[in-house]
Design a protein around this motif. Sequence first.
Motif, mmCIF file in Angstrom:
data_model
loop_
_atom_site.group_PDB
_atom_site.id
_atom_site.type_symbol
_atom_site.label_atom_id
_atom_site.label_comp_id
_atom_site.label_asym_id
_atom_site.label_seq_id
_atom_site.Cartn_x
_atom_site.Cartn_y
_atom_site.Cartn_z
ATOM 1 N N VAL A 323 1.063 -1.261 0.215
ATOM 2 C CA VAL A 323 -0.068 0.112 0.009
ATOM 3 C C VAL A 323 0.898 1.055 -0.126
ATOM 4 O O VAL A 323 1.746 1.457 0.901
ATOM 5 N N SER A 324 0.707 2.153 -0.963
ATOM 6 C CA SER A 324 1.586 3.316 -1.197
ATOM 7 C C SER A 324 0.780 4.743 -0.598
ATOM 8 O O SER A 324 -0.296 4.618 -1.045
ATOM 9 N N VAL A 325 1.619 5.344 0.106
ATOM 10 C CA VAL A 325 1.043 6.669 0.881
ATOM 11 C C VAL A 325 2.019 7.758 0.035
ATOM 12 O O VAL A 325 3.220 7.569 0.280
ATOM 13 N N ALA A 332 6.100 6.379 0.590
ATOM 14 C CA ALA A 332 6.072 5.276 1.493
ATOM 15 C C ALA A 332 5.589 4.230 0.889
ATOM 16 O O ALA A 332 4.181 4.140 0.615
ATOM 17 N N THR A 333 6.218 3.411 0.526
ATOM 18 C CA THR A 333 5.731 1.916 -0.084
ATOM 19 C C THR A 333 5.724 0.845 1.209
ATOM 20 O O THR A 333 6.651 0.200 1.565
ATOM 21 N N LEU A 334 4.529 0.900 1.971
ATOM 22 C CA LEU A 334 4.408 -0.003 2.795
ATOM 23 C C LEU A 334 4.279 -1.561 2.600
ATOM 24 O O LEU A 334 3.414 -1.869 1.613
ATOM 25 N N ASP A 335 5.041 -2.378 2.959
ATOM 26 C CA ASP A 335 5.418 -3.777 2.460
ATOM 27 C C ASP A 335 4.945 -4.636 3.429
ATOM 28 O O ASP A 335 5.156 -4.620 4.545
ATOM 29 N N PHE A 336 3.880 -5.364 2.862
ATOM 30 C CA PHE A 336 3.016 -6.329 3.764
ATOM 31 C C PHE A 336 3.531 -7.904 3.734
ATOM 32 O O PHE A 336 4.066 -7.995 2.472
ATOM 33 N N THR A 337 3.325 -8.651 4.497
ATOM 34 C CA THR A 337 3.906 -10.274 4.062
ATOM 35 C C THR A 337 2.765 -10.827 3.765
ATOM 36 O O THR A 337 2.921 -12.176 3.297
ATOM 37 N N SER A 338 1.634 -10.392 3.751
ATOM 38 C CA SER A 338 0.446 -11.029 2.951
ATOM 39 C C SER A 338 -0.522 -10.042 2.226
ATOM 40 O O SER A 338 -0.450 -8.829 2.157
ATOM 41 N N LEU A 362 -4.254 5.516 8.817
ATOM 42 C CA LEU A 362 -4.661 4.582 7.752
ATOM 43 C C LEU A 362 -4.759 3.160 8.394
ATOM 44 O O LEU A 362 -3.932 2.672 8.899
ATOM 45 N N VAL A 363 -6.056 2.537 8.042
ATOM 46 C CA VAL A 363 -6.199 1.303 8.639
ATOM 47 C C VAL A 363 -6.316 0.277 7.394
ATOM 48 O O VAL A 363 -6.860 0.389 6.272
ATOM 49 N N VAL A 364 -5.450 -0.759 7.317
ATOM 50 C CA VAL A 364 -5.161 -1.750 6.518
ATOM 51 C C VAL A 364 -5.211 -3.011 6.887
ATOM 52 O O VAL A 364 -4.681 -3.572 7.786
ATOM 53 N N LEU A 365 -6.083 -3.703 6.075
ATOM 54 C CA LEU A 365 -6.278 -5.214 6.318
ATOM 55 C C LEU A 365 -5.881 -6.097 5.516
ATOM 56 O O LEU A 365 -6.118 -6.094 4.226
ATOM 57 N N VAL A 366 -5.000 -6.979 6.004
ATOM 58 C CA VAL A 366 -4.312 -8.010 5.009
ATOM 59 C C VAL A 366 -4.850 -9.364 5.530
ATOM 60 O O VAL A 366 -5.614 -9.445 6.494
ATOM 61 N N GLU A 367 -4.581 -10.430 4.713
ATOM 62 C CA GLU A 367 -4.842 -11.443 5.165
ATOM 63 C C GLU A 367 -4.499 -12.128 6.467
ATOM 64 O O GLU A 367 -5.196 -12.857 7.076
ATOM 65 N N GLU A 368 -3.395 -11.736 7.037
ATOM 66 C CA GLU A 368 -3.054 -12.372 8.168
ATOM 67 C C GLU A 368 -2.805 -11.167 9.609
ATOM 68 O O GLU A 368 -2.544 -11.661 10.562
ATOM 69 N N GLU A 369 -3.211 -10.005 9.302
ATOM 70 C CA GLU A 369 -3.074 -8.939 10.415
ATOM 71 C C GLU A 369 -3.744 -7.760 9.824
ATOM 72 O O GLU A 369 -4.253 -7.567 8.734
ATOM 73 N N LEU A 370 -4.072 -6.921 10.894
ATOM 74 C CA LEU A 370 -4.461 -5.506 10.654
ATOM 75 C C LEU A 370 -3.489 -4.604 11.119
ATOM 76 O O LEU A 370 -3.011 -4.670 12.309
ATOM 77 N N VAL A 371 -2.950 -3.730 10.267
ATOM 78 C CA VAL A 371 -2.063 -2.778 10.547
ATOM 79 C C VAL A 371 -2.800 -1.288 10.669
ATOM 80 O O VAL A 371 -3.473 -0.983 9.341
ATOM 81 N N PRO A 498 10.681 2.613 -2.331
ATOM 82 C CA PRO A 498 11.447 2.781 -1.198
ATOM 83 C C PRO A 498 10.478 1.914 -0.264
ATOM 84 O O PRO A 498 9.580 2.485 0.541
ATOM 85 N N PHE A 499 10.385 0.396 -0.150
ATOM 86 C CA PHE A 499 9.847 -0.331 0.632
ATOM 87 C C PHE A 499 10.056 -0.200 2.173
ATOM 88 O O PHE A 499 11.188 0.246 2.555
ATOM 89 N N ARG A 500 9.195 -0.317 2.831
ATOM 90 C CA ARG A 500 8.996 -0.250 4.251
ATOM 91 C C ARG A 500 8.263 -1.247 4.881
ATOM 92 O O ARG A 500 7.031 -1.194 4.944
ATOM 93 N N LYS A 501 8.985 -2.027 5.528
ATOM 94 C CA LYS A 501 8.214 -3.502 6.119
ATOM 95 C C LYS A 501 7.519 -3.010 7.196
ATOM 96 O O LYS A 501 8.051 -2.429 8.146
ATOM 97 N N VAL A 502 6.279 -3.477 7.306
ATOM 98 C CA VAL A 502 5.168 -3.061 8.358
ATOM 99 C C VAL A 502 4.727 -4.531 8.720
ATOM 100 O O VAL A 502 4.500 -5.215 7.783
#
Length: 1104
Positions: A323-325, A332-338, A362-371, A498-502
Amino acid sequence: MMKFRFRRQGTDPHRDRLRHDLFAFSKTVEHGFPNQPSSLAFDPKLRIMAIGTKSGAVKVYGAPGVEFTGLHKETATVTQLHFLPGQGWLLSLLDDNTLHLWEIYQKEGCSHLEETRSFGLPGRPGFDSANCSPSITRVTVILLKSTCDVACLGTEGGGVYFLTLPGLALLEEKTLFQDEILQSVPDDYRCGKALGPVESIQEHPRDPSKLLIGYSRGLVIIWDQTTRTVDHLFLGNQQLESLAWEHSGKTIVSSHSDGGYMVWAVNSSCQKTQQPVMSTIPYGPFPCKAINKILWRTCESGNPFIIFNGGMPRASYGDRHCVSVLQGQTLATLDFTSRVIDFFTVQGTEVAEGGFENPRALVVLVEEELVVIDLQTPGWPTIPAPYLAPLHSSAITCSYHISNVPLKLWERIISAGEQQSPRLSSASWPINGGKNLAQEPTQRGLLLTGHEDGTVRFWDASAVSLKPLYKLGTANIFQTDCEHNDSLNQASEEEWPPFRKVGCFDPYSDDPRLGIQKIALCKYTAKMVVAGTAGQVLVMELSDEKSEHAVSVATVDLLQDREGFTWKGHDRLAPKNGPVAFAPGFQPSVLVQCVPPAAVTAVTLHSEWNLVAFGTSHGFGLFDYYRRNPVLARCTLHPNDSLAMEGPLSRVKSLKKSLRQSFRRIRKSRVSGKKRVNANSPSSKVQEANAQLAEQAGPPEVEMTPVQRRIEPRSPDDSLSGVVRCLYFADTFLRDGKARGPCVGWELPDPVCGCPWQSSLLPLCLLLLGLSGRVGPTCWWPYGAGGVFSLTHAALALKHEGCCLHLPVSALPRQLREKPPRDGPSRSDWCRAAGRLVSHAATVPPTPAAAHHGPTMWAGTNSGSVFAYALEVPSQEKFSERAVEAVLGKEIQLMHRAPVVAIAVLDGRGNPLPEPYEVSRDLAKAPDMQGSHSMLISSEEQFKVFTLPKVSAKTKFKLTAHEGCRVRKVALVSFASATSEDYAENCLACLTNLGDIHIFTVPGLRPQVHYGCIRKEDISGIASCVFTKHGQGFYLISPSEFERFSLSTRNVTEPLCSLEVSRLQDTSCLSNNFMVTPKLPQANGTHVPHSPEANHSPADSDRE
């Protein structure tokens, strides 16, 4: 008189009332992250969030403690969720193309979630349903208008349908088909092609009568519902993915399948717009993946936020979930693992001047967590979540619960956790709607989960929300590839994008040997033991300061130099050399390495004695972590199992041959047992025969009962008879002379027989003493395990069954461990010298010794064996001077030979023994040490109570024979009465392989109640179950969710919350014949059918 004696006993009304006051089963709340989420919705007025799953579950969350759970009657994926803002209505779309309306209503002071209506979109009028594809009316997008009275449905056929809310009635006169739109489209744009499915419908932010409708082919229109005309055309030429309004209504932004987005100006003077104001591909110029969703949020401070997911370069980063902001020049390129499911922004409660949105988070729902990302703090840090934490950030391998955690330890754990995450945002949780009505928990509960990556996570399990407190890592103690991987990740941060692992979900483990298998924690001394897959046992202590020190390493050989063994498993983990830096929190002091490095199957800790016991599939050990030296190592493998010790590759015997040899050994044992004792070896042969008989199968009548258990398929680990299943420390009675006659002691002067090798006569002396009946019958030539030798102050002592023989010698002779050398004394010399020694001992009168209690350790194995050791533990003042000694006191073999699941000792009043330091710190009543104690042994097939120290059977309950099931988990639980503050009972809670929970009284083992808790097919759920000490429990219903249940009428933790809504219209038009499910149970995310009697359909009067 006789009629009363033989009258059948009826039910006891008093006991029935007690059962009602003590026991009640309910599934209360689901902790963790929903399994397989599929949709997301947010109500900006009520500030609540809803998550739908692939199993048809709907979960609504607000402030911590505000939770609602519903389950569709159909087991189908929830593809979309939409709130009617501020109304307490939720519309869900399933993948079977049905719409369902949910209502949050008040009843008895609390809010509940229920499904009220459902609707299926009919086929298009005028089309032959037999020849027409049903996908024409399949809903692709839903818009709930701000007036909360109409829902707009876009379909794959390009039509837009309108439904009334909340009645879900179709407004056929307002239906918009593509034919009507194509009349306003230029001929050169149409080209005889359809516009494609409806991809997006958005309401005009300033004029609710106008809708922004986007079609897959790229056409975007503004439709005026009042005049039923096309107000504006945007002739895009790229496949459309999503649309968004700029808050003023003067600009729209569209995202496309080529990884780009376009900004269009809404010009009232011109009806058609062919070129956008701006078109860009953020991660171009190479081919990129589609941007699935885009948001435009204005800011009072300047540049707007443009937030989108997808758009990554297809060749190099097409597998990334991002998800890019973008705000101005900051990206910022927010990099998720799912995979990203959906996202939304949360605005402030107060509207800024000029109508700016000013997104707060910003609320992001991915397959394995909520960030959740804080958009108001520079750097956009992550806001820690008070719930919905991913329990499965690494796969859960074990769990451990602690009740009544002291406040000091609680605060220290929280402090250590806060220091672990300095980069997290301090902003408050943005989803804070509703009010938690539950009372503050009366006690602090701690849930510990061990994970595959070697971490232990601490969770606040006191209330409805399972909140993460602290994470303990053990990988930094060993030499792994962690540092190398971290350096690679650090180098990649300089690249573009510019990946940023979250997020914290990371299912990959650097080494599977790091996995945590067992946990033990003393809540009074903050000492903890963590045991792993490679036989590593870490003794840890909580520290408030960071430190850098080397970890002491001790090795315990559980095989005791056993010959004929070949370990074909994994190697042990190599610890790091030199000092290691540790952050504040639990820091290791000693690493105990089991050899062979098999997975630890049992562990227990006694911090008052400074002892830790551990067991594997090869044996068990006892370690003094104060002096940092091993006390005991016992191999539990049978000598005949040498082939089995080598692993499954060496199992070459056929079943027929194995059975034939087993029955031959049994027959031989019986024949030799009936014969008179041979003079050559009068004691050893009897002992050998008895040992062989005990080690083999029992008599035929005993063999028949567990035959089904023995032939069922088992995993290689379970098939090993030496697996240590449980370990237990207790201060109880183990050695008592009254059980075997008076305790006798002999003091022998030096010299006795004038023989220079007098100390070597002890083995033969013991043999003759055994023949004379002065020592227990299991003492013989010390190649067996009849006695234990100890050396104190130059005096050699042999202790066995309460008898003690002292010989004043200066050192332990080698002849006591091995056969006499060939050039030693002859056998006749041994016998003559031993005879004089025995005759002298016979003149010493026996001295009775009183029974006394003391420290003991108990171990149970897979073959139904129980080993009991008496421990000589010095006082706290002499810990550094004297070493702990362990003496084998009892060895019990259960006749049915079922695996021993748990061992517990009850005091004279039938109460469980208190934990270490509880009595000394006045936190529990002292146990009754006047009466005889009871030992409860729980095997897979039955429960049995023995008296101590006599070890005679008192009572038993054969669960397998009565219920046809086997024991999987047991715990001693204290049940408090719901009507009386002072009354409580200690009971045995048991979970079976069928998923049922049985409750028995102790020590009487009288069945009380039983409940169906877990599906019998849910093997992982049964294996993960853990009981609390006050009548609750947890088990995994999915890899990411714990189901919490209660067995107690009084001790219940469930969500009690309220949500105030102000509806704009009367809801009396709704039917009252809906199914009410404030809390529908789920089992592994699957629908559980309910009988009509189990559901209650409230009338409108019930909601007042």
